[in-house]
Design an enzyme around this catalytic site. Structure first.
Site, mmCIF file in Angstrom:
data_model
loop_
_atom_site.group_PDB
_atom_site.id
_atom_site.type_symbol
_atom_site.label_atom_id
_atom_site.label_comp_id
_atom_site.label_asym_id
_atom_site.label_seq_id
_atom_site.Cartn_x
_atom_site.Cartn_y
_atom_site.Cartn_z
ATOM 1 N N ASP A 2 46.155 23.598 48.538
ATOM 2 C CA ASP A 2 47.471 23.842 47.642
ATOM 3 C C ASP A 2 48.252 22.362 47.630
ATOM 4 O O ASP A 2 48.189 21.593 48.421
ATOM 5 C CB ASP A 2 48.356 25.033 48.117
ATOM 6 C CG ASP A 2 48.942 25.645 47.066
ATOM 7 O OD1 ASP A 2 48.745 26.775 46.559
ATOM 8 O OD2 ASP A 2 49.817 24.932 46.341
ATOM 9 N N ASP A 32 46.435 17.548 45.513
ATOM 10 C CA ASP A 32 46.308 18.018 44.013
ATOM 11 C C ASP A 32 45.172 17.814 43.427
ATOM 12 O O ASP A 32 44.476 16.896 43.293
ATOM 13 C CB ASP A 32 47.269 16.623 43.461
ATOM 14 C CG ASP A 32 47.361 16.780 42.104
ATOM 15 O OD1 ASP A 32 46.739 17.709 41.408
ATOM 16 O OD2 ASP A 32 48.219 15.976 41.273
ATOM 17 N N VAL A 33 44.422 18.853 43.007
ATOM 18 C CA VAL A 33 43.024 19.028 42.405
ATOM 19 C C VAL A 33 42.971 18.472 41.058
ATOM 20 O O VAL A 33 41.770 18.364 40.655
ATOM 21 C CB VAL A 33 42.492 20.303 42.606
ATOM 22 C CG1 VAL A 33 42.411 20.909 44.038
ATOM 23 C CG2 VAL A 33 43.476 21.573 41.884
ATOM 24 N N TYR A 41 48.020 26.887 27.125
ATOM 25 C CA TYR A 41 47.259 27.389 28.417
ATOM 26 C C TYR A 41 46.057 28.419 27.853
ATOM 27 O O TYR A 41 44.911 28.209 28.393
ATOM 28 C CB TYR A 41 48.512 28.556 28.694
ATOM 29 C CG TYR A 41 48.054 29.568 29.782
ATOM 30 C CD1 TYR A 41 47.940 28.973 31.061
ATOM 31 C CD2 TYR A 41 47.487 30.861 29.485
ATOM 32 C CE1 TYR A 41 47.478 29.908 32.306
ATOM 33 C CE2 TYR A 41 47.168 31.638 30.701
ATOM 34 C CZ TYR A 41 47.073 31.162 31.776
ATOM 35 O OH TYR A 41 46.771 32.084 32.806
ATOM 36 N N LYS A 90 42.222 27.870 29.117
ATOM 37 C CA LYS A 90 41.495 29.035 29.552
ATOM 38 C C LYS A 90 40.081 29.099 28.630
ATOM 39 O O LYS A 90 39.116 29.538 29.467
ATOM 40 C CB LYS A 90 42.205 30.238 29.703
ATOM 41 C CG LYS A 90 43.287 30.000 30.713
ATOM 42 C CD LYS A 90 42.912 29.692 32.175
ATOM 43 C CE LYS A 90 43.821 29.757 33.271
ATOM 44 N NZ LYS A 90 43.560 29.523 34.383
ATOM 45 N N THR A 117 52.326 38.967 39.465
ATOM 46 C CA THR A 117 52.473 38.026 40.321
ATOM 47 C C THR A 117 53.574 37.042 40.208
ATOM 48 O O THR A 117 54.061 36.989 39.385
ATOM 49 C CB THR A 117 51.005 36.949 40.373
ATOM 50 O OG1 THR A 117 51.358 36.514 38.867
ATOM 51 C CG2 THR A 117 49.702 37.673 40.417
#
Ligand code: NAD
Length: 269
Positions: free
Chosen positions: A43, A69-70, A161, A165, A196
């Site tokens: 994370d 940080d991916v 967003y 996706k 969530t």
């Protein structure tokens, strides 16, 4: 009976949660570990990764926390090297990282657009690029990407967003087809309305800080089942796709939405 992910090494990107409770990535990390996997919890926020890993090890299962940080190429290379140094291999890559972003084509800034694309799509490109060579050496592996129903259904203005996706869906199918004959599978989960911490945070601009109950009631009402899903619903679907039980499932965009994809609906969801 052998545990479903016995002895598998799972690299989970976005294994923490941005708030208290169980997000999709956190629930997936716990579910994979309970199914026998050694879980490498990654994370951006080390405290969040460490919290998930501590829950898992507290239950007697295996986990390691790692901060990365991916969306950063060098950090992704270090992350994969650290996972291999710790557990010797990677069998499952779970790409859960994604940030929400509200706004349509006129009010979305270029900086916002580029950040969402970088975090939601480029990150998955980078992690897949770093892990697939390992899969090829090892003779196979499974990738699970977290997409969203927003890719194909417009409930509210969230252009960046939703577009990101849609790109996750395309990335998933392309990787699936390229390596299908080398025992590498790549599938995506397509969550609908899931309750969530991420959603509570993203929706506060619409509903206000005190409007969480209204938000939950509105989203529950839109859901065909009468309630939103939970992080656990996403996690159990991820478990199936990551396991060898799904060995003949590749390039699948699996909805976890209580049937929402089939409902004609309106409202700000
Ligand atoms: P979350 O925000 O609680 O957890 C995601 C974690 O990713 C956070 O801990 C955050 O720190 C981390 N992260 C963010 N940017 C990062 C980066 N650059 N590098 C590494 N880590 C980073 O969210 P969650 O509940 O685990 O679910 C997130 C995923 O589910 C996203 O891909 C989201 O688009 C998808 N999704 C959610 C819903 C929903 O209704 N909740 C619906 C559809 C899709």
């Amino acid at each position: 009976m052998t545990a479903r992910l016995q002895d598998k090494v799972a690299l989970i990107c976005g294994a923490g949660s941005i708030g208290p409770g169980w997000g999709n990535g956190k629930a997936t990390a716990a579910t994979f570990a309970r199914a026998g996997a050694k879980v490498f919890c990654v994370d951006l926020n080390m405290d969040a990764a460490a919290e998930t890993a501590a829950i898992i090890t507290g239950e007697g299962f295996e986990a390691t926390a790692h901060a990365a940080d991916v969306s950063d190429e060098a950090a992704v290379a270090d992350m994969v090297a650290a996972c291999v140094a710790k557990y010797g291999r990677v069998d499952i890559l779970h790409n859960n990282v994604g940030i929400a972003s509200l706004g349509g084509p006129i009010d979305t800034t270029l900086a916002q657009w580029e950040r969402v694309m970088r975090v939601n799509v480029t990150s998955m490109f980078l992690t897949c690029q770093a892990v697939i060579p390992l899969f090829l050496e090892q003779g196979g592996g499974a990738i699970v990407n977290v997409s969203s129903l927003s890719a194909t259904k417009a409930a509210r203005p969230e252009l960046a967003y939703a577009t990101s996706k849609g790109a996750v869906n395309a990335l998933t199918i392309n990787i699936a087809m390229e390596f299908a004959d080398r025992n590498i599978r790549c599938n995506a989960l397509v969550p609908g309305l899931i309750n969530t911490p991420m959603v509570a945070d993203a929706m506060k601009d619409i509903y206000g800080d005190g409007g969480m109950e209204t938000m939950v009631a509105a989203r529950d009402a839109i859901s065909p089942t009468g309630r939103m899903g939970e992080g656990w619903d996403v996690a159990y679907a991820a478990l199936f796709l990551a396991s060898d039980e799904a060995r003949y499932i590749n390039g699948m965009l699996l909805n976890v939405d209580g049937g929402l994809q089939h409902k004609i609906t309106s409202g700000k969801g």
